[in-house]
Design a protein around this motif. Structure first.
Motif, short mmCIF file in Angstrom:
data_model
loop_
_atom_site.label_atom_id
_atom_site.label_comp_id
_atom_site.label_asym_id
_atom_site.label_seq_id
_atom_site.Cartn_x
_atom_site.Cartn_y
_atom_site.Cartn_z
N GLY A 30 40.53 33.75 59.73
CA GLY A 30 41.58 34.76 59.90
C GLY A 30 42.19 35.17 58.58
O GLY A 30 42.47 36.35 58.36
N LYS A 31 42.39 34.22 57.70
CA LYS A 31 42.96 34.52 56.39
C LYS A 31 41.99 35.33 55.55
O LYS A 31 42.39 36.24 54.83
N LEU A 32 40.71 35.00 55.64
CA LEU A 32 39.70 35.74 54.87
C LEU A 32 39.56 37.18 55.36
O LEU A 32 39.22 38.06 54.56
N ARG A 33 39.78 37.41 56.66
CA ARG A 33 39.70 38.77 57.19
C ARG A 33 40.72 39.69 56.52
O ARG A 33 40.48 40.89 56.37
N LEU A 35 42.92 38.84 53.39
CA LEU A 35 43.44 37.96 52.34
C LEU A 35 44.71 38.50 51.71
O LEU A 35 45.61 37.74 51.36
N GLU A 36 44.79 39.81 51.58
CA GLU A 36 46.00 40.41 50.99
C GLU A 36 47.22 40.13 51.86
O GLU A 36 48.30 39.80 51.36
N ASN A 37 47.07 40.24 53.17
CA ASN A 37 48.16 39.94 54.08
C ASN A 37 48.54 38.45 53.98
O ASN A 37 49.72 38.10 53.99
N PHE A 38 47.53 37.58 53.87
CA PHE A 38 47.84 36.16 53.75
C PHE A 38 48.61 35.87 52.47
O PHE A 38 49.51 35.04 52.45
N ASN A 44 56.05 34.94 51.24
CA ASN A 44 57.26 34.95 52.06
C ASN A 44 57.83 33.55 52.31
O ASN A 44 58.99 33.41 52.65
N TYR A 45 57.03 32.53 52.13
CA TYR A 45 57.54 31.16 52.26
C TYR A 45 58.49 30.80 51.11
O TYR A 45 59.28 29.87 51.22
N ASP A 105 56.19 34.95 59.23
CA ASP A 105 54.87 34.72 59.82
C ASP A 105 54.40 33.32 59.45
O ASP A 105 54.53 32.89 58.32
N CYS A 106 53.82 32.61 60.41
CA CYS A 106 53.37 31.23 60.15
C CYS A 106 52.19 31.20 59.19
O CYS A 106 52.01 30.21 58.48
N GLY A 107 51.38 32.24 59.15
CA GLY A 107 50.22 32.24 58.26
C GLY A 107 49.05 31.44 58.81
O GLY A 107 48.18 31.02 58.07
#
Length: 183
Positions: A30-33, A35-38, A44-45, A105-107
């Motif tokens: 999901g993170k690789l799909r 990566l910019e959002n991740f 944000n943490y 977002d939990c990430g």
């Protein structure tokens, strides 16, 4: 330790390693799909300096992939790393909950955005405890018992995903959906 207890621990460990491997693999994919959002989620943490976010995001995805494979292929070697990563995630969530930033977002790498919660912290700590037997010198689970453990791990993974998606549908108290995008 009695024979029954040793078998129970081995079964719990085998089931937990399949479950955590699937959680790490799904999270990494999901993170690789996106990566910019991740990277944005990780920033944000507010636990890392800005210049550390990009390398940390890549390191986390790589760690999840390596540990997912390791839990299946070399479980006794990978279990300590998986526990450490789960503790890191729990720590990051708990710090932000204490800062009243539970809306971020939990990430987790899922398609839906969901805020962090003490329930997610508890889930990660429970997974850590369940992985401890993997590191013990117990007789390995083989054959039909191993297939049952794998099926149980997959089932638990699906249950966690279902409850996670249901939690993402809830709007947190005193928060509007618009607040989720305001960081």
């Amino acid at each position: 330790m009695t024979a029954v207890m040793a078998v129970a621990l081995a079964v719990a460990g085998a089931t937990a390693r399949v479950l955590v491997a699937m959680l790490f693999l799904a999270g990494a994919m999901g993170k690789l799909r996106d990566l910019e959002n991740f990277r944005t989620v990780l920033a944000n943490y507010r636990l890392l300096p800005g210049r550390a976010v990009m390398p940390a995001s890549l390191a986390l995805v790589l760690a999840e992939l390596v540990l997912a494979g390791g839990l299946i292929g070399w479980p006794r070697l990978a279990a300590p790393g998986a526990i450490a990563l789960l503790l890191l995630f729990a720590f990051a969530m708990r710090v932000n909950i204490a800062r009243h930033r539970d809306f971020i977002d939990c990430g987790c790498g899922l398609s839906s955005r969901r805020g962090i919660s003490n329930g997610m912290v508890l889930q990660n700590l429970t997974l850590c405890v369940l992985l401890v037997p993997v590191m013990l010198p117990l007789a390995p689970i083989t054959g039909f018992a191993l297939a049952n453990c794998a099926a149980a791990g997959v089932l638990l993974y699906l249950i966690i995903q279902i409850f996670g998606e249901m939690a993402a549908l809830r709007v947190p108290r005193n928060r509007t959906p618009a607040a989720w995008s305001q960081i």
